[in-house]
Design a protein around this motif. Structure first.
Motif, mmCIF file in Angstrom:
data_model
loop_
_atom_site.group_PDB
_atom_site.id
_atom_site.type_symbol
_atom_site.label_atom_id
_atom_site.label_comp_id
_atom_site.label_asym_id
_atom_site.label_seq_id
_atom_site.Cartn_x
_atom_site.Cartn_y
_atom_site.Cartn_z
ATOM 1 N N TRP A 746 0.804 -1.217 0.000
ATOM 2 C CA TRP A 746 0.000 0.000 0.000
ATOM 3 C C TRP A 746 0.841 1.273 0.000
ATOM 4 N N VAL A 747 2.137 1.147 0.268
ATOM 5 C CA VAL A 747 2.962 2.370 0.309
ATOM 6 C C VAL A 747 3.042 3.053 -1.056
ATOM 7 N N TRP A 748 2.638 2.355 -2.121
ATOM 8 C CA TRP A 748 2.654 2.960 -3.451
ATOM 9 C C TRP A 748 1.350 3.704 -3.759
ATOM 10 N N GLY A 749 0.452 3.796 -2.796
ATOM 11 C CA GLY A 749 -0.854 4.396 -3.040
ATOM 12 C C GLY A 749 -0.964 5.843 -2.623
ATOM 13 N N ASP A 750 0.173 6.527 -2.423
ATOM 14 C CA ASP A 750 0.126 7.888 -1.867
ATOM 15 C C ASP A 750 -0.626 8.871 -2.756
ATOM 16 N N GLN A 751 -0.558 8.691 -4.077
ATOM 17 C CA GLN A 751 -1.279 9.585 -4.983
ATOM 18 C C GLN A 751 -2.611 8.998 -5.435
ATOM 19 N N LEU A 752 -2.726 7.701 -5.388
ATOM 20 C CA LEU A 752 -3.951 7.039 -5.826
ATOM 21 C C LEU A 752 -5.060 7.105 -4.782
ATOM 22 N N VAL A 753 -4.741 6.768 -3.538
ATOM 23 C CA VAL A 753 -5.789 6.640 -2.520
ATOM 24 C C VAL A 753 -6.515 7.957 -2.265
ATOM 25 N N PRO A 754 -5.832 9.108 -2.084
ATOM 26 C CA PRO A 754 -6.588 10.354 -1.895
ATOM 27 C C PRO A 754 -7.522 10.659 -3.066
ATOM 28 N N ALA A 755 -7.062 10.406 -4.308
ATOM 29 C CA ALA A 755 -7.924 10.653 -5.466
ATOM 30 C C ALA A 755 -9.118 9.706 -5.458
ATOM 31 N N ILE A 780 0.068 0.665 5.502
ATOM 32 C CA ILE A 780 1.336 1.392 5.624
ATOM 33 C C ILE A 780 1.823 1.463 7.072
ATOM 34 N N GLU A 781 1.075 0.895 7.980
ATOM 35 C CA GLU A 781 1.477 0.932 9.391
ATOM 36 C C GLU A 781 2.818 0.213 9.571
ATOM 37 N N GLY A 782 3.734 0.865 10.265
ATOM 38 C CA GLY A 782 5.044 0.272 10.503
ATOM 39 C C GLY A 782 5.991 0.389 9.328
ATOM 40 N N ARG A 783 5.566 1.041 8.254
ATOM 41 C CA ARG A 783 6.408 1.202 7.076
ATOM 42 C C ARG A 783 7.072 2.578 7.098
ATOM 43 N N ASN A 784 8.235 2.652 6.481
ATOM 44 C CA ASN A 784 8.974 3.918 6.414
ATOM 45 C C ASN A 784 8.720 4.533 5.042
ATOM 46 N N ALA A 785 7.629 5.315 4.948
ATOM 47 C CA ALA A 785 7.205 5.848 3.659
ATOM 48 C C ALA A 785 6.572 7.219 3.860
ATOM 49 N N PRO A 786 7.371 8.289 3.855
ATOM 50 C CA PRO A 786 6.823 9.637 4.088
ATOM 51 C C PRO A 786 5.715 10.023 3.110
ATOM 52 N N SER A 787 5.848 9.673 1.836
ATOM 53 C CA SER A 787 4.810 10.029 0.868
ATOM 54 C C SER A 787 3.483 9.379 1.226
ATOM 55 N N ALA A 788 3.530 8.121 1.622
ATOM 56 C CA ALA A 788 2.300 7.429 1.990
ATOM 57 C C ALA A 788 1.683 8.033 3.246
ATOM 58 N N GLU A 789 2.506 8.432 4.211
ATOM 59 C CA GLU A 789 1.987 9.069 5.426
ATOM 60 C C GLU A 789 1.272 10.370 5.084
ATOM 61 N N ALA A 790 1.880 11.176 4.203
ATOM 62 C CA ALA A 790 1.238 12.422 3.798
ATOM 63 C C ALA A 790 -0.042 12.144 3.022
ATOM 64 N N GLY A 791 -0.004 11.113 2.153
ATOM 65 C CA GLY A 791 -1.208 10.741 1.409
ATOM 66 C C GLY A 791 -2.321 10.286 2.332
ATOM 67 N N LEU A 792 -1.968 9.578 3.399
ATOM 68 C CA LEU A 792 -2.977 9.144 4.371
ATOM 69 C C LEU A 792 -3.615 10.343 5.062
ATOM 70 N N ASP A 793 -2.794 11.343 5.445
ATOM 71 C CA ASP A 793 -3.352 12.551 6.062
ATOM 72 C C ASP A 793 -4.298 13.260 5.095
ATOM 73 N N ALA A 794 -3.912 13.319 3.813
ATOM 74 C CA ALA A 794 -4.787 13.967 2.833
ATOM 75 C C ALA A 794 -6.089 13.208 2.676
ATOM 76 N N ALA A 795 -6.029 11.873 2.654
ATOM 77 C CA ALA A 795 -7.239 11.066 2.529
ATOM 78 C C ALA A 795 -8.119 11.213 3.769
ATOM 79 N N ARG A 796 -7.509 11.223 4.946
ATOM 80 C CA ARG A 796 -8.286 11.411 6.179
ATOM 81 C C ARG A 796 -8.928 12.795 6.221
ATOM 82 N N GLY A 797 -8.192 13.796 5.738
ATOM 83 C CA GLY A 797 -8.768 15.130 5.702
ATOM 84 C C GLY A 797 -9.990 15.184 4.812
ATOM 85 N N ALA A 798 -9.938 14.528 3.640
ATOM 86 C CA ALA A 798 -11.092 14.515 2.744
ATOM 87 C C ALA A 798 -12.272 13.785 3.372
ATOM 88 N N LEU A 799 -11.978 12.740 4.142
ATOM 89 C CA LEU A 799 -13.042 11.929 4.753
ATOM 90 C C LEU A 799 -13.654 12.596 5.977
#
Length: 957
Positions: A746-755, A780-799
């Motif tokens: 899922w760490v590759w979903g940073d741009q896909l999941v928010p969209a 992405i829990e426990g993964r070292n992926a800054p882009s995915a973390e930022a994407g998760l915040d963006a997705a949570r903000g939209a939700l």
């Protein structure tokens, strides 16, 4: 000394002015490109000959690359430097580092300081870097210098690397001129091996020579005749038959003259085809030569390369007199080249003469060439193989060719080694029992280089035969699979070849491990991550049985790359295990490949600073070990990194060049396609955005690179939403998310999941959106992926249904993006945060966020996004913070008018422009009228896109 150029330079005034200007304004790098016979050498000579005649002003140094070359790195540059003595200052004023060159330039030994202590370094990387610095220092001390390297398409990798080093930061007094045929470069479009980026303060020019038009042909013919130009009818027919190529025109005109120097009627040209024209022209010139001169000319044609007088004499007919060379020079058939070498003015002329030699005589001359060349020390193995094959000595051909490939590989000249082996294997005269071992050597070397089409064809042909042993067949099939998966970009086909090879590799566990390690790379294929991990575990077990150093390094490089790709917490610790300092070049080539993979993975996960470090290491080790493929990978991935980090100036041009360069393997250009798609999306160019995003591997389920494909799918979702095509957006999101879900990364979903979340919410499918966000968070829990973390915040903000929670989520995302840095994503997060601030009633903060986003977009060139923000600022109202830009003055396009002009130049209607820029039709009508008036044109079709350097800065609101 006879000139090796045409006597007339016609139709090149603009190019000559440009070349002269660049030469006289060092530091400068000038690239002169064009097809064979187009006049590259003539143009360069027209610029440098006056400098040589005046003397003292600038020193001109000439180096030549040759088609039949021996593995001698840096040869063309060192050949040129041998003539720099007169420009050197006294020895005590030369830097001590230049003493390194004593062993390479014995002619300058008395002019150079003593060799520095310590002597040659044990570390090849350090020794190579010291050598390059010494050349740089020598050129700096001798300046101003004009260094010309001709026919760069035939250069060895060492010469390219040295020139690339010089172009990175040229000495202040250096004007570097290179000529090449673009279509014959090892990497199309990249004369220096990778994209040339002009350093600040360095003038860079690319001069492209094209065939002459009819009037140019007429002028050239008149100059050759020494009187008035021929009739327009004759010029038109001559242009038709010669395609406007100056060299062919010159030879044909000379051959057609009668005894009184007159040309025939135009109809005479109708009876001959262009190749025949050239052969006839050379036959006319040869007919007037004495037997001794003809023998000399034929010897030079067979030798192929410019040669000195003793070598030409040794290859000529024994009865030829010493006057033969003089007569050939006097007739202008042969010409004197630098360093007492004699040859033809052009390869087309040499080939035309070669074709006139009867077959039996040709074989005898090739035999004499073999005998003469064999006495040289060291023997020129590539030339010996060439002459042995044409003399019919197949045993000597095979022996010399094999030795030449070995020598080239030992000197890290991988392209030459591959070229020699390809030539051997493609020849039907090679015995069958010799094909297997040579095929293995070729396939191993090809996996290091860039060329693949011919190698793939040869290997597939060999694998169809039954004469190969299972062991050889397994190794050849494995290497074919690696070549297809990497250089050819045909991952699905490559994986099938690897799977088919494994049964034949049961006696070679380390080779089988190499194949399994490639299958284990999770970014390709439809298998889940668990299957890739099983393949990697099996590969590591096999290595316990057979620890081949190179193959062990290959497996380790893939293991580390996988850890980085999936965001494993210990990935950076594993990187330290790569054998960076191993003395074996083969091992370190695998390390270079590993670092290129790490670079790609770090870009995908948001570790941009680490990615830059990985890129530097990959480039350095690849250059030192002669492995161009990792350098190529880094260059392609750097396009995506520049997109993400906001380095957009010139990025579209680089991406377009990358797509053109990889037309034979389009999946190698997915980074460039993603970049072009996202740039077009940011500028409101919907059709172009869709075309490029679709080509970024989103439909290639087995061969597409999933981190890029997922990002491209995110872009397509946004594109569909911008068009109001909600169903298409949901369909794209479902397909792409399901692909990530099956892979389990899922760490590759940073741009896909928010969209995707945005599309689900627009369709009022909140539960599905919440489920996707939860699944993404768990993935992405426990993964070292800054882009995915930022994407998760963006997705949570939209939700988020609470505006305060949404604002904080978007603010966290914005902060993460700014720290990475990722300015475009930060601006998007700021826009989203402003919407939440508006709901909270904080209009001033909302306006500040939108205005800041508008500035970021404008600085990047994201005109559609900037227009959207300006529209939003107008809606927020007059109480909001406003930031004004420069207004256009008379005759100068304002920032807004520049945007309108660009869209008009792209063929957009006023209605489409209004949609892209969030303006009314009436406002657009007014802007278009101003653009036409200020540009001084009457029609929309005459509007050209403003150049980036001409556009004003901050865009007015």
């Amino acid at each position: 000394m006879a000139s090796a150029a045409s006597p007339a330079l016609v139709g090149r005034d603009a190019q000559l002015r440009l070349l002269n200007g660049a030469i006289t304004e060092p530091p400068s790098v000038i690239q002169v490109q064009g097809e064979a016979g187009i006049g590259k050498t003539r143009l360069v000579r027209a610029a440098i000959d006056p400098l040589r005649e005046r003397g003292g002003e600038r020193t001109v140094l000439l180096g030549h690359c040759h088609q039949i070359r021996e593995p001698l790195p840096y040869g063309p540059v060192f050949d040129a430097l041998r003539h720099v003595a007169a420009a050197l200052p006294p020895q005590d004023r030369l830097g001590p580092l230049t003493g390194v060159l004593r062993g390479y330039l014995p002619e300058l030994a008395d002019r150079l300081p003593p060799a520095p202590s310590p002597g040659p370094l044990d570390d090849p990387r350090a020794e190579r870097h010291r050598l390059f610095r010494a050349v740089h220092a020598l050129l700096a001390a001798a300046g101003p210098i004009v260094l010309v390297v001709e026919d760069l398409h035939w250069a060895d990798d060492g010469t390219r690397d040295l020139l690339r080093f010089l172009t990175d930061q040229p000495p202040d007094g250096l004007a570097l001129v290179v000529t090449f045929r673009r279509e014959e470069l090892p990497v199309p479009g990249l004369p220096f091996g990778h994209a040339y980026r002009r350093a600040p303060g360095v003038r860079g020019e690319v001069i492209s020579l094209t065939p002459l038009d009819v009037e140019g042909v007429r002028s050239l013919a008149g100059a050759l005749l020494g009187r008035s130009a021929p009739t327009p009818e004759f010029a038109a027919k001559l242009h038709e038959r010669t395609a406007g190529v100056p060299f062919v025109i010159e030879e044909v005109v000379r051959s057609l003259l009668d005894d009184e120097g007159r040309l025939p009627e135009p109809e005479a040209l109708d009876r001959m085809a262009v190749p025949l024209l050239l052969r006839e022209a050379m036959a006319e010139r040869l007919a007037g030569l004495s037997p001794a001169a003809l023998s000399t000319v034929r010897a030079a044609a067979v030798l192929g390369l410019p040669a000195d007088e003793p070598l030409i004499a040794a290859v000529s007919v024994p009865a030829a007199s010493d006057a033969g060379l003089g007569q050939a020079l006097e007739a202008g058939v042969l010409l004197e080249h630098p360093d007492g070498q004699y040859g033809f003015r052009h390869t087309l002329a040499r080939q035309a003469v070669y074709d006139t030699i009867p077959g039996p005589e040709r074989r005898l001359i090739h035999q004499r060439a073999m005998a003469a060349l064999a006495t040289l020390d060291p023997p020129p193995l590539v030339q010996l193989a060439h002459h042995a094959r044409r003399a019919g000595d197949f045993a000597a051909w095979q022996r010399h060719g094999s030795a030449a490939a070995d020598r080239a590989a030992a000197l890290c000249d991988i392209p030459l080694a591959v070229e020699v082996l390809e030539g051997l294997l493609a020849d039907p005269k090679l015995p069958r029992d010799a094909r297997g071992p040579l095929a293995l050597r070729l396939s191993r070397l090809a996996a290091i280089g860039l060329s693949h089409r011919r190698v793939v064809r040869i290997l597939r042909h060999l694998l169809k035969d039954d004469f190969l042993s299972p062991q050889v067949r397994g190794q050849a099939r494995l290497n074919l699979g690696i070549l297809l998966s990497n250089q050819a970009g045909a991952v699905a086909a490559g994986r099938q070849e690897i799977l088919a090879a494994l049964p034949d590799l049961h006696d070679h566990p380390s080779l089988a491990a190499r194949g399994l390690a490639l299958l284990a790379m999770p970014a390709w294929g439809g298998e889940p991550l668990s299957m890739h991990q099983e393949w990697m575990d099996e590969a590591e077990k096999l290595l316990e049985e057979d620890q081949d150093p190179e193959l062990t390094a290959a497996v380790l490089a893939n293991k580390v790359s996988i850890a980085m790709l999936v965001g494993a917490p210990d990935a950076f610790e594993l990187v330290a295990a790569l054998p960076v300092d191993d003395p074996a070049p083969a091992v370190r080539r695998q390390v270079a490949r590993g670092y290129s993979n790490l670079y790609d993975a770090a870009v995908a996960l948001g570790h941009y600073a680490a990615a830059e470090r990985f890129a530097e290491r990959s480039r350095r080790i690849a250059e030192e070990t002669g492995a161009p493929y990792p350098e190529f990978l880094v260059e392609m991935s750097s396009i995506r990194l520049d997109l993400l980090t906001g380095r957009w100036k010139g990025l579209r041009e680089r991406a377009v060049a990358a797509v053109e360069m990889t037309f034979e393997a389009p999946l190698l250009a997915v980074d460039a396609r993603l970049t072009l798609g996202m740039l077009a999306l940011a500028r409101g160019e919907w059709d172009e955005a869709g075309e490029h995003l679709e080509a970024a591997g989103v439909r290639e389920l087995d061969s597409g690179f999933l981190p890029v494909a997922a990002a491209a799918s995110g872009g397509l979702v946004e594109l569909h939403l911008s068009h109001g095509s909600l169903e298409s957006a949901l369909h794209e999101a479902d397909l792409a998310v399901d692909r990530l879900r099956r892979k389990g990364v899922w760490v590759w979903g940073d741009q896909l999941v928010p969209a995707a979340v945005g599309a689900l919410l627009m369709a009022e499918r909140r539960d599905a959106a919440a489920g996707l966000v939860a699944e993404f968070a768990g993935g992405i829990e426990g993964r070292n992926a800054p882009s995915a973390e930022a994407g998760l915040d963006a997705a949570r903000g939209a939700l988020a249904q609470d505006a305060d929670e949404a604002a904080h989520c978007f603010a966290r995302a914005r902060g993460t993006y700014e720290a990475m840095p990722r300015p475009y994503a930060a601006a998007r997060a700021a826009e989203s945060e402003s919407a939440a601030r508006l709901v909270l009633g904080d209009r001033e903060r909302a306006a500040d966020l939108v205005a800041d986003a508008a500035e970021r977009y404008a600085a990047l060139g994201a005109t559609h996004d900037a227009a959207r923000c300006r529209h939003l600022l107008r809606e927020i109202g007059p109480s909001a913070a406003r930031r004004k830009g420069r207004r256009g003055t008379s005759g100068v396009l304002s920032p807004r008018e520049s945007e309108v002009a660009r869209l008009v130049a792209l063929g957009r209607t006023n209605r489409e422009i209004a949609e892209v820029l969030f303006l009314s039709r009436r406002t657009v009508d007014t802007h278009v009228a101003k653009v036409l008036r200020k540009l001084g044109v009457r029609r929309r079709a005459d509007v050209r896109e403003p150049r980036p350097d001409d556009r004003p800065g901050l865009v007015e609101s």
